[in-house]
Design a protein around this motif. Structure first.
Motif, short mmCIF file in Angstrom:
data_model
loop_
_atom_site.label_atom_id
_atom_site.label_comp_id
_atom_site.label_asym_id
_atom_site.label_seq_id
_atom_site.Cartn_x
_atom_site.Cartn_y
_atom_site.Cartn_z
N LEU A 8 11.28 41.95 53.78
CA LEU A 8 12.03 43.00 54.03
C LEU A 8 11.43 44.27 53.37
N THR A 10 12.09 48.41 53.16
CA THR A 10 12.76 49.52 53.26
C THR A 10 11.90 50.79 52.63
N GLY A 23 18.91 48.63 54.67
CA GLY A 23 18.25 47.84 54.39
C GLY A 23 19.05 46.70 53.71
N VAL A 26 20.81 44.99 56.35
CA VAL A 26 20.06 44.05 57.09
C VAL A 26 19.71 42.77 56.21
N ALA A 27 19.38 43.03 54.88
CA ALA A 27 19.18 41.82 54.01
C ALA A 27 20.55 40.72 54.03
N LEU A 30 20.74 38.92 57.43
CA LEU A 30 19.82 37.83 57.62
C LEU A 30 20.19 36.57 56.69
N VAL A 37 15.22 35.54 52.48
CA VAL A 37 14.77 37.11 52.68
C VAL A 37 13.83 37.35 51.32
N GLU A 39 12.38 40.44 49.19
CA GLU A 39 12.55 41.91 49.08
C GLU A 39 11.20 42.42 48.57
N THR A 41 10.68 46.11 48.93
CA THR A 41 10.45 47.60 48.87
C THR A 41 10.08 48.03 47.42
N VAL A 63 10.20 42.53 58.50
CA VAL A 63 11.13 43.54 58.94
C VAL A 63 11.12 44.81 58.11
N VAL A 65 12.43 48.62 57.47
CA VAL A 65 13.56 49.28 57.85
C VAL A 65 13.32 50.97 57.18
N VAL A 111 19.87 43.65 63.90
CA VAL A 111 19.34 42.01 63.55
C VAL A 111 19.66 40.86 64.46
#
Length: 316
Positions: A8, A10, A23, A26-27, A30, A37, A39, A41, A63, A65, A111
């Motif tokens: 993910l 973002t 973001g 979304v996390a 999911l 997930v 991360e 970012t 994914v 964002v 999502v």
């Protein structure tokens, strides 16, 4: 069975910081769905890209964002790999998402669509590879990837000005048009298409399109397709300042295509520069790229996208 693993990424500055909240949502969604997930970012695109590259081979999907620039970053990371790209639009313009018919305001729907696409056959889209065009054996640097459009003329100047505006996407683009018109004159281009002879063209607008949508909803090439293995080179020539003022409102409606000053040709590869010593920077998916001259080519099916293409049901 091992859990799906999704990276993910973002853009923390997209939509003036609002994308961070998206973001996190979304996390959360999911993880509720049983997805692992990762991360990715970071405070800068370079750091986020480095993080993603370290774990890319372990991911089912990436994914992103954010807006169009974040989508392009994600495409650059996953291009030519088995990793699929998911998009949750959370930027200012979201033109790529608009072209694919993706939800712009409903995170839960976004999502759900991602999870649905994960269970369906792979869908691929084209990408645009863009690099500085140099001669005499000098290094051109690493190429960059875009998935929407590359602005190469007046639209690039407006893009640069709009990026610093805090207005809504349409207003910032319109405002940029009006401010740039004060000193604008057509650009003297040279182009070489698909290895053909050099052509000289004086044009106001020169845009290389995959989606054909930019500037907060302008439909420059309404019939453009992201999966046909071709790019659309849109050219506007023979217009002065007053003509451009009247031209751009029609682009939002897509009613400009019958004008004699507008033309589109399909290309696979192009070299493009200026015949005079002028500085002009290309913009791709809303972000600054190389100064002209540049070389661009289509990368057919380079990105696996977590989405259903709008025209898929109409295919033969």
């Amino acid at each position: 069975m091992s859990r799906l693993r999704i990276g993910l990424l973002t853009n923390p500055s997209a939509a003036h910081g609002a994308a961070q909240r998206t973001g996190r949502q979304v996390a959360h969604l999911l993880r509720i769905a049983g997805i692992s997930v990762v991360e990715l970012t970071a405070s800068s695109a370079a750091v986020a890209r480095a993080r993603a590259m370290e774990v890319r081979e372990t991911l089912t999907a990436l994914v992103v964002v954010g807006g169009d620039g974040t989508v392009a970053l994600g495409a650059e990371i996953v291009a030519h790999t088995a990793v699929r790209l998911g998009v949750v639009p959370a930027g200012s313009g979201n033109d790529f998402a608009r072209a694919l018919g993706l939800e712009e305001t409903d995170v839960e729907a976004s999502v759900r669509n991602l999870l649905h696409a994960l269970s369906r056959p792979v869908v691929t889209i084209d990408a645009i590879e863009l690099r500085a065009d140099v001669e005499d054996g000098l290094s051109a640097g690493a190429p960059t990837i875009a998935v929407g459009n590359v602005s190469l003329g007046f639209d690039a100047l407006v893009n640069a000005r709009a990026n610093s505006s805090r207005l809504s996407p349409r207003l910032r683009y319109t405002g940029g048009v009006m401010r740039e018109l004060a000193s604008f004159r057509p650009f003297p281009y040279w182009i070489e298409v698909d290895g053909g002879p050099r052509e000289e063209i004086d044009a106001s607008l020169m845009t290389l399109c995959s989606t054909g949508i930019f500037g907060g909803g302008m439909r420059l090439v309404p019939d453009a397709r992201v999966d046909d293995g071709l790019l659309d080179l849109a050219i506007v020539s023979g217009l002065g300042r007053g003509g451009l003022v009247r031209f751009f409102p029609r682009v939002f409606r897509g009613t400009h295509t019958d004008l004699s000053v507008f033309s589109v040709r399909q290309v696979r590869e192009i070299r493009l520069g200026l015949r005079e010593p002028m500085l002009l920077r290309a913009f791709a998916d809303g972000e600054p790229r190389s100064q002209l001259p540049v070389r661009a080519r289509v990368l057919p099916g380079a990105v696996r996208i977590l989405a259903d293409l709008p025209h898929a049901e109409g295919r033969a």
